[in-house]
Design a protein around this motif. Structure first.
Motif, PDB file in Angstrom:
ATOM      1  N   LYS A  16       0.831  -1.210   0.000  1.00 12.54           N
ATOM      2  CA  LYS A  16       0.000   0.000   0.000  1.00 12.54           C
ATOM      3  C   LYS A  16       0.867   1.264   0.000  1.00 12.54           C
ATOM      4  CE  LYS A  16      -3.995   1.819   2.563  1.00 12.54           C
ATOM      5  NZ  LYS A  16      -4.961   1.569   3.638  1.00 12.54           N
ATOM      6  N   ARG A  17       2.018   1.160   0.667  1.00 19.22           N
ATOM      7  CA  ARG A  17       2.912   2.310   0.787  1.00 19.22           C
ATOM      8  C   ARG A  17       3.909   2.411  -0.358  1.00 19.22           C
ATOM      9  NH1 ARG A  17       7.776   2.551   1.453  1.00 19.22           N
ATOM     10  NH2 ARG A  17       8.891   4.397   2.208  1.00 19.22           N
ATOM     11  N   LYS A  18       4.129   1.303  -1.040  1.00 18.00           N
ATOM     12  CA  LYS A  18       5.235   1.195  -1.998  1.00 18.00           C
ATOM     13  C   LYS A  18       5.184   2.288  -3.066  1.00 18.00           C
ATOM     14  CE  LYS A  18       5.634  -2.407  -4.750  1.00 18.00           C
ATOM     15  NZ  LYS A  18       5.734  -3.830  -5.157  1.00 18.00           N
ATOM     16  N   PRO A  19       6.330   2.912  -3.344  1.00 17.84           N
ATOM     17  CA  PRO A  19       6.358   3.947  -4.368  1.00 17.84           C
ATOM     18  C   PRO A  19       6.248   3.342  -5.766  1.00 17.84           C
ATOM     19  CG  PRO A  19       8.574   3.547  -3.551  1.00 17.84           C
ATOM     20  CD  PRO A  19       7.651   2.686  -2.734  1.00 17.84           C
ATOM     21  N   GLY A  20       6.012   4.212  -6.739  1.00 12.48           N
ATOM     22  CA  GLY A  20       6.063   3.807  -8.127  1.00 12.48           C
ATOM     23  C   GLY A  20       4.838   3.071  -8.618  1.00 12.48           C
ATOM     24  N   GLN A  21       3.756   3.153  -7.865  1.00  8.29           N
ATOM     25  CA  GLN A  21       2.568   2.400  -8.267  1.00  8.29           C
ATOM     26  C   GLN A  21       1.680   3.172  -9.241  1.00  8.29           C
ATOM     27  OE1 GLN A  21       1.420  -0.670  -5.110  1.00  8.29           O
ATOM     28  NE2 GLN A  21       1.442   1.240  -3.989  1.00  8.29           N
ATOM     29  N   ASN A  22       1.814   4.468  -9.209  1.00  9.11           N
ATOM     30  CA  ASN A  22       1.114   5.275 -10.207  1.00  9.11           C
ATOM     31  C   ASN A  22       1.919   6.543 -10.412  1.00  9.11           C
ATOM     32  OD1 ASN A  22       0.321   7.250  -8.201  1.00  9.11           O
ATOM     33  ND2 ASN A  22      -1.122   5.679  -7.490  1.00  9.11           N
ATOM     34  N   LYS A  23       1.451   7.397 -11.291  1.00 12.27           N
ATOM     35  CA  LYS A  23       2.256   8.561 -11.647  1.00 12.27           C
ATOM     36  C   LYS A  23       2.328   9.601 -10.529  1.00 12.27           C
ATOM     37  CE  LYS A  23      -1.719  10.601 -13.997  1.00 12.27           C
ATOM     38  NZ  LYS A  23      -2.300  11.011 -15.284  1.00 12.27           N
ATOM     39  N   PHE A  24       1.539   9.382  -9.461  1.00 12.44           N
ATOM     40  CA  PHE A  24       1.513  10.383  -8.398  1.00 12.44           C
ATOM     41  C   PHE A  24       2.543  10.125  -7.292  1.00 12.44           C
ATOM     42  CE2 PHE A  24      -2.933  10.332 -10.022  1.00 12.44           C
ATOM     43  CZ  PHE A  24      -2.846  11.515 -10.728  1.00 12.44           C
ATOM     44  N   THR A  25       3.240   9.019  -7.374  1.00 14.38           N
ATOM     45  CA  THR A  25       4.288   8.779  -6.374  1.00 14.38           C
ATOM     46  C   THR A  25       5.625   8.596  -7.079  1.00 14.38           C
ATOM     47  OG1 THR A  25       3.839   6.406  -6.364  1.00 14.38           O
ATOM     48  CG2 THR A  25       2.691   7.734  -4.709  1.00 14.38           C
TER      49      THR A  25
ATOM     50  N   ASN B 193      -9.244   4.855  -5.098  1.00 18.38           N
ATOM     51  CA  ASN B 193      -8.515   5.910  -5.809  1.00 18.38           C
ATOM     52  C   ASN B 193      -7.089   6.004  -5.260  1.00 18.38           C
ATOM     53  OD1 ASN B 193      -8.421   8.127  -3.621  1.00 18.38           O
ATOM     54  ND2 ASN B 193     -10.596   7.546  -3.673  1.00 18.38           N
ATOM     55  N   PRO B 194      -6.199   6.614  -6.025  1.00 20.94           N
ATOM     56  CA  PRO B 194      -4.780   6.611  -5.628  1.00 20.94           C
ATOM     57  C   PRO B 194      -4.475   7.507  -4.438  1.00 20.94           C
ATOM     58  CG  PRO B 194      -5.080   7.840  -7.668  1.00 20.94           C
ATOM     59  CD  PRO B 194      -6.396   7.212  -7.358  1.00 20.94           C
ATOM     60  N   PHE B 195      -5.443   8.269  -3.967  1.00 22.63           N
ATOM     61  CA  PHE B 195      -5.177   9.213  -2.869  1.00 22.63           C
ATOM     62  C   PHE B 195      -5.764   8.749  -1.545  1.00 22.63           C
ATOM     63  CE2 PHE B 195      -6.038  11.727  -6.796  1.00 22.63           C
ATOM     64  CZ  PHE B 195      -4.713  11.967  -7.121  1.00 22.63           C
ATOM     65  N   TRP B 196      -6.418   7.581  -1.534  1.00 21.86           N
ATOM     66  CA  TRP B 196      -7.114   7.116  -0.342  1.00 21.86           C
ATOM     67  C   TRP B 196      -8.062   8.207   0.154  1.00 21.86           C
ATOM     68  CZ3 TRP B 196      -5.023   2.449  -0.643  1.00 21.86           C
ATOM     69  CH2 TRP B 196      -3.665   2.322  -0.956  1.00 21.86           C
ATOM     70  N   VAL B 197      -8.828   8.792  -0.758  1.00 26.26           N
ATOM     71  CA  VAL B 197      -9.720   9.868  -0.360  1.00 26.26           C
ATOM     72  C   VAL B 197     -11.156   9.337  -0.315  1.00 26.26           C
ATOM     73  CG1 VAL B 197      -9.885  10.769  -2.717  1.00 26.26           C
ATOM     74  CG2 VAL B 197     -10.392  12.262  -0.810  1.00 26.26           C
ATOM     75  N   PRO B 198     -11.894   9.648   0.752  1.00 26.26           N
ATOM     76  CA  PRO B 198     -13.227   9.053   0.945  1.00 26.26           C
ATOM     77  C   PRO B 198     -14.336   9.847   0.246  1.00 26.26           C
ATOM     78  CG  PRO B 198     -12.639  10.332   2.873  1.00 26.26           C
ATOM     79  CD  PRO B 198     -11.485  10.451   1.909  1.00 26.26           C
TER      80      PRO B 198
END
Lengths: 369, 369, 369, 369
Positions: D47-56, D179-184
């Motif tokens: 869940k924390r790992k970088p490089g999973q989408n363009k936002f990290t 979503n990639p931001f964990w936003v509710p």
């Protein structure tokens, strides 16, 4: 306050079991800019390593330390230092017989009662293997001490094996490295070899007393009343596997002295106070006097012996046990470098603690200093 | 980690000097709803109080404890408990001679070297008076233990004074309260009285060995490898003034045993494991076995004696000193209740620590339990 | 690790309740030879003392501190310092109504659920009265800081009361001591007085934000990653009664900044690095930059109000409550000296911790220094 | 007290740097018999790992955790658990430009000033990479919590990115994983993607606010006054890289409330007390109420941006810097699982601490329970 940690500022947490993939020490609070390489630590691990002669267990471990963190370009960075030793000799078949039975004199029964886990693979966390982590941390502590109090010398040696004591009149620092027992008495080294060989062949084991001396420790380190230097040394030594007693200076024999005999008289030397004797073991009121710091601890004989002993099983049935496998006839031998390591860690910790609270000594005695 | 504190969850910080207005113990982490009154604590302070017979210092202290916080309507609230003892006997004129001179065997020299302070009023923080605070905390710990493990019994007694040891064959629990030395051997009590009277008259002093036994401690308390029950006991006892050695079970003599003799054989009793002997002192791998927990410690003779000794002054001049004033010919006597108090604090602390990590014991042996 | 203690080397344990005989702080690890008298500490207690004007509770306490240990001839000795404040105003009749009922927004319900004790006498350990102990410890810390980093200046002030914020453009250090709110904005002081008087008369209460600034703290104190300076400050401030939020530098607003705006640019000044701005609040990576250390915390309104609120009793019955008695319409006012005290304790602790591990800063930037 | 450790009984020490061979967490005090496999921990690291989408950051790390100690046959043994993650992506060429220059808003300058070490390889110990160790420890803590309080649910999510806040009315727990931001908030997820893409392309960065909620935590955990639940949560969150503010419940806004609005009214429900609202964030007086525990923290924007900023070199020369390399336009995204991990560790620690001191809750309210 962590139960597997010790030290106030130089803080060591050991982890790992005898038959897991690895064990090690997580060291926090080491000063920065201490030159350190794996070799410097390996030196001390070699001293402790089993299987080097017939007097220690034939279990073979490479005991190769890796520094996983906390150093950069050959010096410490001030951040946590991870010292890891991989277990290479994980044969567990030797221990099959003890899967259900508890070994008299061994911690497997109390571990089971507490945790409900029977790690039958050779002692697990209670194995003396854990002390390799301490030796690694101690190797690091020695290098850090050099940057603060470079004259400090820490030396451990055996002073008693079974009923045989050294002859204090024959004490010779140079002998310590010359024999497999780290004994400072050449004649004792010869006698003990014969004695221990007999025990080894009969599948028995015996206890020992180790003394560790720290020379040239500055006066003034330590602190009342629960951070006393002797308090921390007592805890450090008693925490080593199989240790049942700890003494500072005169130790248990202090009970037999009168006040006249016990009190070391004080004189003025060129560099400060000097003493007529060292019954105090270099510590008064928990604070170092500047004399040699002298600690002794007794190691009980290993419980792994070839004589049948009565015991019970996990399910509560009475039975008998013989512990086959690889043994140390005198685990006290390998406790020598462990005691040195604990002394190094405690001394460094108190040098830092003193510097933190005090800065430098406040009270100078006499104009000669 | 505080240098004047001990304990993991039941945490005791002692404060105060021999000649200040008061001293005491700040106790944090005590369970709530423990019934406690000042009288319950006073009971143990009376046991330690000096001046009760000719064998302890004639310095008189009321040693009256006040509970300043942490209780409400006769029970603990779970918040910090402040136990304060006011100093009523602050005469300092007896100590005038030592204002400039250091006493051989006393901590005044190391305190001065460390802190740059010469509190000449009678030992200050290094005075055995500090142990009153420990006894107060221990009294509280005893009451808290009752609410968790009501069968625990903690008893201290003297087993050696100078060269004189008790006769273990004559050991009698009921004798302990019958003589001024807390010695469990009626004949020794008589002999020692004569011996100590001689020392007292000659202005000398002598050391002693105290043993503290905790009976009915449940199996499973303690923790590897630096929170071992024996590690914490060693530290607790070594932190007491004048203590120079600590032993668990067989202690230093473990060095002389073979593996066969040392390993206590295990049998199955109606309530769990039973043992053929107790060389381990009730602790294996740092965890309680359920047998008696047996700790011994050696107290050195007081340095306050009437014989002239060589020493130096604050300014570094060589001189001589006689320590006049009020003395204990054998400070070991008053160390008995102190040792009990430390045992109580450590046992309670480990009962709480065990409950915190484990809840209750996980491994039951046999169906009989 | 004690739950009522904080600090690594300068370690403070507070004890005592609002309606017991006394409360105080046991301070361990203070450097020796710090000049200290009760007056120096009393100065700060006066600042916090209630009943000084109509904006704080009319409960009257002498708040007179006594130093019971750890000093000799006007300086600290390096041993534990006991700071005791006796409770003189123990009237509890005002609180009779709340004996069975829990107060909404107050800790009496959670204390009861945890400990099973209903100390109805006015908040007990959860009372803001506990903060007097912190202020006393902080007064001592300030004096000790002077001996190590004499230029450090610690100042707290209110920056928001209810919806009213100060005008940063009108910030004036000299105004802080000129008004009952410690507000650095003369106009705000006038406006807030009127606002708070209205709240007081209506029996209501309101929250506030306090800012504490430490100037001239040397660069390099603090430590990764759980001994960070900001970590310890956050814990220190959040531990104060009624605090619900803590900010360092830009604080919660850091969320709204872009990287360009947030990064304080670095220049070279005559005495080392200088910065274009201080979004970081003087801390980067948990270590001080040498800029002002800026902390803010929010205090919620007191739960003691004159409006009827719905609640339950100990036995679970639904009911209503009005909290009569003596109130603070804005407890944030008295939180100002408390915040200063916590800042002083944390700064001193980190000065000592840094000296312990490092000695002195290792990395000097530029030849100009 | 160790500076790289946290927790009272469940004690986590993290070690390792971004560009060394490995990093990890040494976890002491975990209860025994907790089922645990590397997969259970890996789940949270993913869940924390970088490089999973363009936002990290596009820095790629396998982040594969190994359990080196403390487990046997799939369960914890109660001894220290070593969680190690090897660094696989140690390319350091990207960072060459910063070897001599300090990055504005970055800790490299304070680390150098403190330790005298310039580990230019990418942040060293101050790198956000350290948080992987926390996530691993948190994964273990979650499993241990299940054995004690199985209903506890810990969920983190983003509530603000730059100036954009979520719409609380649209709060949907089920959206968080979508979503990639964990936003509710589904709409926010779409809007923020566009906003952040713009920032990313311009080489800028922005801060964020993360909220972590723990549901179904039993009433009664936490302790006055420095072991408060909120104190430990504040320290836990503030210790995370780049965090500048922490809030509990109403947080900084508590300053704006009146006493009437702030005090959550109490009613009696079928299973104990219920509340009209949760301004307290589930904590009163440092002790849990049984309501949701709600913590928020603000993460500043990363200092690694593509805009030229003024700075100085190690030798004190003024210069400019652009931080090329791999960046996170909003490091707050990856802080979500880190915040969850810290919450899990603190909750577990307090469950154990409570069990240690109290056993179980002493005060039951009402007969309905």
């Amino acid at each position: 306050m962590s139960i597997n940690s010790f030290g106030h500022l130089f803080r060591v947490t050991t982890w790992g079991e005898s038959h897991g993939p690895a064990l090690g020490a997580t060291v926090d609070g080491c000063p920065p800019n201490v030159p350190i390489t794996p070799d410097m630590i390996q030196h001390w691990l070699e001293k402790r390593k089993p299987g080097q002669n017939k007097f220690t267990t034939q279990r073979r471990e490479a005991d190769e330390v890796r520094i996983l963190s906390g150093t950069f370009e050959g010096v410490t960075t001030g951040t946590p230092i991870q010292l890891m030793i991989e277990n290479t000799d994980q044969r567990s078949k030797d221990y099959g017989d003890i899967k259900e039975k508890f070994r008299p004199g061994h911690a497997d029964i109390t571990y089971f009662q507490k945790y409900g886990i029977r790690d039958y693979r050779g002692g697990g966390r209670s194995s003396a293997r854990e002390t390799a982590s301490r030796v690694a941390a101690g190797g690091l502590a020695r290098e850090a001490i050099k940057t603060i109090a470079p004259d400090v010398q820490i030396t451990g040696y055996m002073v008693q094996m079974g009923p045989h004591q050294i002859d204090r009149a024959a004490f010779d620092w140079d002998q310590i490295e010359q024999n497999p027992f780290w004994v400072p008495d050449a004649k004792a080294a010869v006698d003990w070899a014969e004695y221990l060989d007999g025990l080894r062949k009969s599948g028995s084991s015996v206890g020992a007393i180790i003394e560790v001396t720290a020379r040239n420790v500055p006066a003034g380190i330590g602190a009342p009343v629960y951070g006393k230097l002797d308090t921390d040394l007592a805890a450090a030594m008693m925490s080593i596997n199989a240790v049942k007693g700890v003494e500072i200076g005169e130790g248990m024999s202090a009970a037999m002295l009168t006040g006249e005999l016990n009190a070391d008289e004080i004189f003025m030397g060129p560099n400060g106070p000097e003493y007529s004797s060292n019954h105090s073991g270099g510590i008064l009121g928990g604070i170092s006097t500047g004399q040699d710091i002298v600690v002794r601890f007794a190691v009980k004989p290993t419980s792994s012996i070839l004589t049948t002993r009565k015991t019970i099983t996990k399910s509560g049935e009475e039975t008998e046990i013989i512990t086959k496998g690889r043994h140390d006839p005198c685990v006290g031998i390998r406790a020598v470098p462990v005691g040195e390591a604990m002394m190094a860690c405690v001394i460094l910790d108190h040098l830092l603690l003193h510097r933190g609270q005090i800065g430098k000594n406040q009270g100078l005695i006499g104009s000669k200093k």
